[in-house]
Design a protein around this motif. Structure first.
Motif, short mmCIF file in Angstrom:
data_model
loop_
_atom_site.label_atom_id
_atom_site.label_comp_id
_atom_site.label_asym_id
_atom_site.label_seq_id
_atom_site.Cartn_x
_atom_site.Cartn_y
_atom_site.Cartn_z
N GLU A 46 0.85 -1.19 0.00
CA GLU A 46 0.00 0.00 0.00
C GLU A 46 0.89 1.24 0.00
OE1 GLU A 46 -3.27 0.35 -0.22
OE2 GLU A 46 -3.45 -1.81 -0.52
N GLN A 47 0.68 2.14 -0.94
CA GLN A 47 1.42 3.40 -1.01
C GLN A 47 0.66 4.45 -0.21
OE1 GLN A 47 4.33 3.98 -2.47
NE2 GLN A 47 4.54 1.89 -3.24
N PRO A 48 1.35 5.23 0.65
CA PRO A 48 0.65 6.28 1.38
C PRO A 48 0.24 7.41 0.45
CG PRO A 48 2.99 6.36 1.82
CD PRO A 48 2.74 5.12 1.01
N GLU A 49 -0.82 8.08 0.80
CA GLU A 49 -1.31 9.21 0.01
C GLU A 49 -0.30 10.36 0.11
OE1 GLU A 49 -4.00 9.45 -1.94
OE2 GLU A 49 -4.33 7.32 -1.58
N PRO A 50 -0.16 11.20 -0.92
CA PRO A 50 0.81 12.30 -0.87
C PRO A 50 0.52 13.31 0.24
CG PRO A 50 0.01 11.98 -3.10
CD PRO A 50 -0.79 11.07 -2.22
N GLY A 51 -0.73 13.54 0.61
CA GLY A 51 -1.06 14.51 1.64
C GLY A 51 -1.23 13.91 3.02
N ASP A 52 -0.84 12.65 3.20
CA ASP A 52 -1.03 11.98 4.48
C ASP A 52 -0.03 12.51 5.51
OD1 ASP A 52 -1.85 10.26 6.42
OD2 ASP A 52 -1.09 8.44 5.46
N ALA A 53 -0.50 12.87 6.72
CA ALA A 53 0.37 13.43 7.75
C ALA A 53 1.31 12.39 8.34
CB ALA A 53 -0.48 14.05 8.85
N ALA A 54 0.92 11.12 8.30
CA ALA A 54 1.76 10.07 8.86
C ALA A 54 2.82 9.62 7.87
CB ALA A 54 0.89 8.88 9.26
#
Length: 63
Positions: A46-54
């Motif tokens: 799973e790739q994290p979203e670009p705007g994800d704070a974590a």
């Protein structure tokens, strides 16, 4: 001009088209079975979203 006769001759049995369809269906089934077993082996991360704070790639926030 010669007229071609399109009916089945003595060298072509009437069950041959049905046998050919059966062989093609068996080949398609074997290909589907092989492909589905190979596709089950693929695992995606799973790739994290670009705007994800974590996300570590987002860096420190400037708030």
């Amino acid at each position: 001009m010669a007229v071609l006769e399109l009916t089945a001759g003595p060298a072509t049995p009437p069950w041959l088209p049905l046998a050919m369809v059966g062989v093609l269906l068996l080949l398609l089934g074997a290909l589907y079975w092989s492909m589905s077993s190979h596709l089950k082996k693929i695992h995606f991360r799973e790739q994290p979203e670009p705007g994800d704070a974590a996300s570590p790639a987002s860096g420190p926030s400037a708030e």
